[in-house]
Motif scaffolding. Structure first.
Motif, PDB file in Angstrom:
ATOM      1  N   THR A 116      -8.566   2.173   4.298  1.00 23.73           N
ATOM      2  CA  THR A 116      -7.135   1.992   4.092  1.00 23.73           C
ATOM      3  C   THR A 116      -6.575   3.199   3.353  1.00 23.73           C
ATOM      4  O   THR A 116      -7.142   3.634   2.336  1.00 23.73           O
ATOM      5  N   ASP A 117      -5.474   3.740   3.832  1.00 23.34           N
ATOM      6  CA  ASP A 117      -4.816   4.876   3.191  1.00 23.34           C
ATOM      7  C   ASP A 117      -4.091   4.393   1.938  1.00 23.34           C
ATOM      8  O   ASP A 117      -3.133   3.630   2.013  1.00 23.34           O
ATOM      9  N   VAL A 118      -4.563   4.841   0.768  1.00 21.14           N
ATOM     10  CA  VAL A 118      -3.943   4.453  -0.509  1.00 21.14           C
ATOM     11  C   VAL A 118      -3.385   5.682  -1.216  1.00 21.14           C
ATOM     12  O   VAL A 118      -3.229   5.687  -2.448  1.00 21.14           O
ATOM     13  N   SER A 119      -3.049   6.713  -0.459  1.00 20.35           N
ATOM     14  CA  SER A 119      -2.590   7.974  -1.036  1.00 20.35           C
ATOM     15  C   SER A 119      -1.277   7.840  -1.791  1.00 20.35           C
ATOM     16  O   SER A 119      -1.084   8.458  -2.851  1.00 20.35           O
ATOM     17  N   LYS A 120      -0.364   7.046  -1.264  1.00 15.15           N
ATOM     18  CA  LYS A 120       1.013   7.016  -1.745  1.00 15.15           C
ATOM     19  C   LYS A 120       1.112   6.796  -3.245  1.00 15.15           C
ATOM     20  O   LYS A 120       1.868   7.483  -3.941  1.00 15.15           O
ATOM     21  N   ASP A 121       0.372   5.836  -3.772  1.00 14.17           N
ATOM     22  CA  ASP A 121       0.476   5.489  -5.191  1.00 14.17           C
ATOM     23  C   ASP A 121      -0.708   5.974  -6.012  1.00 14.17           C
ATOM     24  O   ASP A 121      -0.894   5.553  -7.158  1.00 14.17           O
ATOM     25  N   ASN A 136      -9.093   2.069 -10.522  1.00 21.51           N
ATOM     26  CA  ASN A 136      -8.326   1.349  -9.507  1.00 21.51           C
ATOM     27  C   ASN A 136      -7.556   2.288  -8.592  1.00 21.51           C
ATOM     28  O   ASN A 136      -6.415   2.010  -8.212  1.00 21.51           O
ATOM     29  N   MET A 137      -8.177   3.420  -8.252  1.00 22.26           N
ATOM     30  CA  MET A 137      -7.600   4.400  -7.325  1.00 22.26           C
ATOM     31  C   MET A 137      -6.317   5.036  -7.844  1.00 22.26           C
ATOM     32  O   MET A 137      -5.444   5.428  -7.056  1.00 22.26           O
ATOM     33  N   PRO A 194      -3.185  15.804  -0.138  1.00 22.20           N
ATOM     34  CA  PRO A 194      -4.464  15.098  -0.036  1.00 22.20           C
ATOM     35  C   PRO A 194      -4.264  13.667   0.466  1.00 22.20           C
ATOM     36  O   PRO A 194      -3.260  13.021   0.160  1.00 22.20           O
ATOM     37  N   VAL A 195      -5.235  13.193   1.235  1.00 20.10           N
ATOM     38  CA  VAL A 195      -5.207  11.829   1.752  1.00 20.10           C
ATOM     39  C   VAL A 195      -6.391  11.067   1.163  1.00 20.10           C
ATOM     40  O   VAL A 195      -7.545  11.491   1.310  1.00 20.10           O
ATOM     41  N   LEU A 196      -6.109   9.955   0.487  1.00 17.90           N
ATOM     42  CA  LEU A 196      -7.135   9.138  -0.143  1.00 17.90           C
ATOM     43  C   LEU A 196      -7.335   7.870   0.687  1.00 17.90           C
ATOM     44  O   LEU A 196      -6.396   7.083   0.872  1.00 17.90           O
ATOM     45  N   LEU A 197      -8.550   7.678   1.181  1.00 21.60           N
ATOM     46  CA  LEU A 197      -8.870   6.536   2.032  1.00 21.60           C
ATOM     47  C   LEU A 197      -9.871   5.630   1.312  1.00 21.60           C
ATOM     48  O   LEU A 197     -10.997   6.043   1.020  1.00 21.60           O
ATOM     49  N   ARG A 198      -9.442   4.419   1.025  1.00 19.41           N
ATOM     50  CA  ARG A 198     -10.313   3.462   0.336  1.00 19.41           C
ATOM     51  C   ARG A 198     -11.204   2.747   1.347  1.00 19.41           C
ATOM     52  O   ARG A 198     -10.740   2.219   2.352  1.00 19.41           O
TER      53      ARG A 198
END
Length: 512
Positions: free
Chosen positions: A25-30, A80-81, A408-412
């Motif tokens: 899941t893309d969680v980059s935004k926050d 928590n990311m 950057p893109v963070l994917l959980r």
């Protein structure tokens, strides 16, 4: 405090599984992982990344190097990311890029992880000593590791077995460097006498690993512009021998990234090499490039026979503008997956990488299958680095995608199970940071043991990135009640064993 935290299990962070069924899941935004607003041409372009716990709080932090000002971003992991930009006042903000590569090690054995950053700017590569609180000081001059010209990648390894990590630096337009650690705070370049200069090559990536099981880490270096990459056997005492041809790796290609990993769970380090098949986006057809005496070679997976000879695996032929590679078990089925960062934006219109980053898996040990779209990781960008790390402490490996022209893109990772082990090695005679340690996990039935997985801890691999200095192993769909964990330390050769290790935990193994 750091040692205590390393002994504790990471808290499991509860989060809902993605209802779409994708694994990531893309969680980059926050997340707070954001750099300058302008990441386009002429802006601030991310290029290199390191993930490690630099402040000793038990959470992996992130350092990103860029082209364009500012040249470095340092993010503290808040849990928590969530991340906070702590670059200002960190001591890293003096780095003047253009930042190309980064690798982490405790070079002075003080228990804190230090950072080396390479740059394409002449004389701009730097060594930063960790002061113990997550801030750094530039010790490049007094340590003797200044690079007069441009540099590309870097990797740490104890090449002479004295318990101190040494530093290898690749260069695009001159002799590569091997800085021997002088058992203190200084280094001496021994590349020429060691036989690893490669002054006639355009070197890019580099990785160390023990390919023949003799207890010494060998070195592979990629060469660009249709040249032959190089495999060096470590002879001991800081000496190497070029064995590229006899190892079966003398292919001409525009090679970029390289990874040693046990792809088939045999306890042997195989080799994956990415290539820029199309010469950085030059819009020529394959026929035209071949007439120009250039190569159009695909990425390659080579299988190690355990004695240092390699044969090409019938891996999917993939001609791309390839960069970083990770080989990790992202779904905990017990089988390593292969994820490749590619330039899907500015590449040659004939390249197969236009669809974005591929991720190959072998469900049930069958044929390789690209599951990048189904798993939600088919990023379409000029993706340079694709590090995997457990950033939220739930045991599975998340992905941080570093692309040259975008944020950057963070994917959980939503695997969220207990079918894993994470092992960190702490040396006493060997390097304190565990670099070079070999981690093997077995199931045990009476006197018989069966290998589940094998990892060697590297600092600086793939291309221009450094993942955490630990081994992560998936245990399969139905994990056993307990496992035997063996950690072999490089300098002493000592084998430390832990019996009946329960799945779903982070284990710290010290060289006793």
């Amino acid at each position: 405090m750091r040692a205590l935290l390393a002994l504790l299990l990471f808290p499991v962070v509860a989060h809902a599984v993605d209802p779409t069924g994708t694994r990531f899941t893309d969680v980059s935004k926050d997340s707070g992982l954001r750099i300058a607003e302008n990441t386009g041409v002429g802006g601030t372009n991310p290029h290199a990344v390191a993930i490690e716990d630099f402040d000793g709080d038990g959470l992996p932090d992130v350092i990103i190097l860029t082209f364009g000002k500012p040249h470095v971003y340092y993010f503290r992991n808040l849990g928590n990311m969530k991340f906070k930009d702590v670059t200002t006042g960190s001591g890293l903000e003096g780095f003047e890029g253009d930042g190309t590569g980064i690798a982490v090690a405790d070079f002075d054995r003080d228990g804190h992880l230090d950072v080396y950053c390479t740059s394409l700017r002449n004389g701009a590569s730097r060594l930063y000593r960790n002061k113990g609180d997550g801030t750094f000081e530039d010790v490049s001059v007094k340590a003797g590791v200044l690079v007069k010209g441009a540099a590309r990648s870097c990797s740490w390894c104890d090449v002479d077995g004295d318990g101190r990590p040494d530093l290898y630096v690749t260069r695009p337009d001159g002799a590569n460097l091997l800085f021997r650690n002088n058992k203190g705070n200084t280094f001496t370049d021994i590349a020429k006498e060691a036989g690893v200069e490669l002054a006639d090559r355009h070197s890019l990536g580099c990785v160390f690993g023990d390919i023949d099981g003799d207890g010494r880490d060998d070195l592979f270096v990629t060469s660009y512009d249709s040249q032959v990459s190089a495999l060096f056997k470590n002879l001991g005492g800081g000496k190497f021998k070029d064995i590229t041809k006899e190892a079966g790796l003398d292919r001409r290609a525009s090679a970029v990234g390289c990874v040693f990993a046990d792809v088939f769970n045999r306890g042997k380090l195989d080799l994956y090499v990415s290539t820029d098949s199309w010469l950085a986006g030059a819009n020529y057809t394959e026929e035209q490039l071949l007439k120009m005496k250039k190569t159009v070679e695909p990425n390659m997976l080579s299988v190690n026979d355990g004695k240092g000879k390699f044969t090409a695996d019938p891996f999917p032929v993939y001609k791309s503008l390839g960069h970083d590679i990770i080989i990790e078990d992202l779904d905990h089925d017990g089988l390593p997956d292969i994820y490749l960062g590619v330039d899907a934006e500015s590449g040659n219109k004939w390249a197969t990488s236009k669809g974005g980053n591929p991720l190959w898996t072998r469900g049930g040990g069958k044929a390789w299958e690209d599951v990048s779209k189904a798993w939600g990781v088919r990023q379409e960008a000029n993706c340079v680095c694709v590090p995997a790390a457990d950033l939220d402490g739930d045991g599975d490996l998340d992905l941080l995608l570093i692309s040259f022209y975008s944020q950057p893109v963070l994917l959980r990772n939503e695997t969220n199970d207990k079918n894993w082990l994470r092992v960190r090695a702490t040396g006493t005679t060997s390097s304190r940071d565990g670099i070079g340690a070999k981690v093997s996990v077995f199931t045990v039935d009476g006197a018989k043991k069966q290998l589940v997985g094998f990892r060697q801890i590297h600092s600086g691999a793939g291309y221009c990135r450094c993942s955490p200095l630990e081994a992560h192993l998936g245990l399969g769909r139905v994990p056993a009640a307990g496992y035997r964990v063996e950690v072999q330390f490089p300098a002493s050769g000592k084998l430390v064993v832990r019996e009946n290790v329960k799945p779903g935990q982070r284990l710290n193994v010290a060289e006793e």
